[in-house]
Motif scaffolding. Structure first.
Motif, PDB file in Angstrom:
ATOM      1  N   LEU A   1    -100.583 -13.333 -36.516  1.00  0.00           N
ATOM      2  CA  LEU A   1    -100.717 -14.209 -36.586  1.00  0.00           C
ATOM      3  C   LEU A   1    -101.793 -14.587 -37.856  1.00  0.00           C
ATOM      4  O   LEU A   1    -101.425 -14.963 -39.172  1.00  0.00           O
ATOM      5  CB  LEU A   1    -101.115 -15.424 -35.761  1.00  0.00           C
ATOM      6  CG  LEU A   1    -101.177 -16.982 -36.030  1.00  0.00           C
ATOM      7  CD1 LEU A   1     -99.995 -17.502 -35.907  1.00  0.00           C
ATOM      8  CD2 LEU A   1    -101.980 -17.815 -35.054  1.00  0.00           C
ATOM      9  N   PRO A   2    -102.705 -14.477 -37.873  1.00  0.00           N
ATOM     10  CA  PRO A   2    -103.042 -13.593 -39.211  1.00  0.00           C
ATOM     11  C   PRO A   2    -102.543 -13.144 -40.437  1.00  0.00           C
ATOM     12  O   PRO A   2    -101.987 -13.775 -41.183  1.00  0.00           O
ATOM     13  CB  PRO A   2    -104.708 -12.875 -39.456  1.00  0.00           C
ATOM     14  CG  PRO A   2    -104.883 -13.337 -37.958  1.00  0.00           C
ATOM     15  CD  PRO A   2    -103.587 -13.710 -36.754  1.00  0.00           C
ATOM     16  N   GLU A   3    -101.440 -12.153 -39.985  1.00  0.00           N
ATOM     17  CA  GLU A   3    -100.790 -11.225 -41.018  1.00  0.00           C
ATOM     18  C   GLU A   3     -99.608 -12.657 -41.233  1.00  0.00           C
ATOM     19  O   GLU A   3     -99.296 -12.856 -42.924  1.00  0.00           O
ATOM     20  CB  GLU A   3    -100.097 -10.318 -40.662  1.00  0.00           C
ATOM     21  CG  GLU A   3    -100.946  -9.351 -40.303  1.00  0.00           C
ATOM     22  CD  GLU A   3    -100.489  -7.814 -39.259  1.00  0.00           C
ATOM     23  OE1 GLU A   3     -99.369  -8.264 -39.506  1.00  0.00           O
ATOM     24  OE2 GLU A   3    -100.894  -7.486 -39.216  1.00  0.00           O
ATOM     25  N   ALA A   4     -98.883 -12.987 -40.568  1.00  0.00           N
ATOM     26  CA  ALA A   4     -97.786 -13.833 -40.477  1.00  0.00           C
ATOM     27  C   ALA A   4     -98.611 -15.646 -41.961  1.00  0.00           C
ATOM     28  O   ALA A   4     -97.786 -16.234 -43.106  1.00  0.00           O
ATOM     29  CB  ALA A   4     -97.393 -14.811 -40.250  1.00  0.00           C
ATOM     30  N   LEU A   5     -99.819 -16.185 -41.703  1.00  0.00           N
ATOM     31  CA  LEU A   5    -100.502 -16.823 -42.158  1.00  0.00           C
ATOM     32  C   LEU A   5    -100.895 -16.352 -43.661  1.00  0.00           C
ATOM     33  O   LEU A   5    -100.732 -17.508 -44.895  1.00  0.00           O
ATOM     34  CB  LEU A   5    -101.277 -17.257 -41.807  1.00  0.00           C
ATOM     35  CG  LEU A   5    -101.157 -18.039 -40.114  1.00  0.00           C
ATOM     36  CD1 LEU A   5    -102.233 -18.409 -39.687  1.00  0.00           C
ATOM     37  CD2 LEU A   5    -101.193 -19.285 -40.157  1.00  0.00           C
ATOM     38  N   THR A   6    -101.056 -15.057 -43.831  1.00  0.00           N
ATOM     39  CA  THR A   6    -101.231 -15.264 -45.461  1.00  0.00           C
ATOM     40  C   THR A   6     -99.812 -14.456 -46.166  1.00  0.00           C
ATOM     41  O   THR A   6     -99.948 -14.019 -47.249  1.00  0.00           O
ATOM     42  CB  THR A   6    -102.386 -13.602 -45.195  1.00  0.00           C
ATOM     43  OG1 THR A   6    -102.196 -12.493 -44.571  1.00  0.00           O
ATOM     44  CG2 THR A   6    -103.359 -13.865 -44.874  1.00  0.00           C
TER      45      THR A   6
END
Length: 125
Positions: free
Chosen positions: A119-124
């Motif tokens: 999720l953090p990868e997708a958010l950034t």
């Protein structure tokens, strides 16, 4: 046999409804569907995506609780990707389960819509 073990003859044979929760992370809308995305349940995801009406919407669909997705789900994601792109926004996918990732890869959606393992990868992105 206890009362709980007796099958309800009036219970629908249709799959359980897809549940979609949403929250925001900064200015990004995060949708988390839970269950199966198919012809009978896909409207819940479609409605959640259609409800996002901010300028230049940025959306992540977190797929870690989706156990199955058929072509209906693929079509919903493609339509959302096009609509969000046309509105100056973007769609990202995060944490697909193994069966869902297999479907995304076979169809080639992972080459059209950015798909991330976290999720953090997708958010950034």
């Amino acid at each position: 046999m206890t009362e709980e073990e007796v099958a309800d003859p009036h219970k629908s044979e249709l799959p359980d409804r897809l549940q979609v929760t949403s929250h925001t992370s900064g200015s990004i809308h995060v949708l988390t569907p839970t269950g199966e995305i198919d012809h009978h349940t896909g409207d819940a995801l479609r409605q959640a995506l259609d409800a996002i009406s901010t300028p230049r919407p940025r959306v992540v669909v977190d797929l870690h609780q989706v156990t199955f997705m058929d072509s209906s789900g693929i079509n919903i994601l493609i339509a959302a990707h096009r609509a969000l792109t046309d509105a100056g926004g973007r769609l990202r996918l995060a944490r697909p389960t193994a069966p869902v990732l297999r479907t995304l890869t076979i169809v080639g959606i992972d080459t059209v819509i950015n798909c991330h393992t976290t999720l953090p990868e997708a958010l950034t992105d």
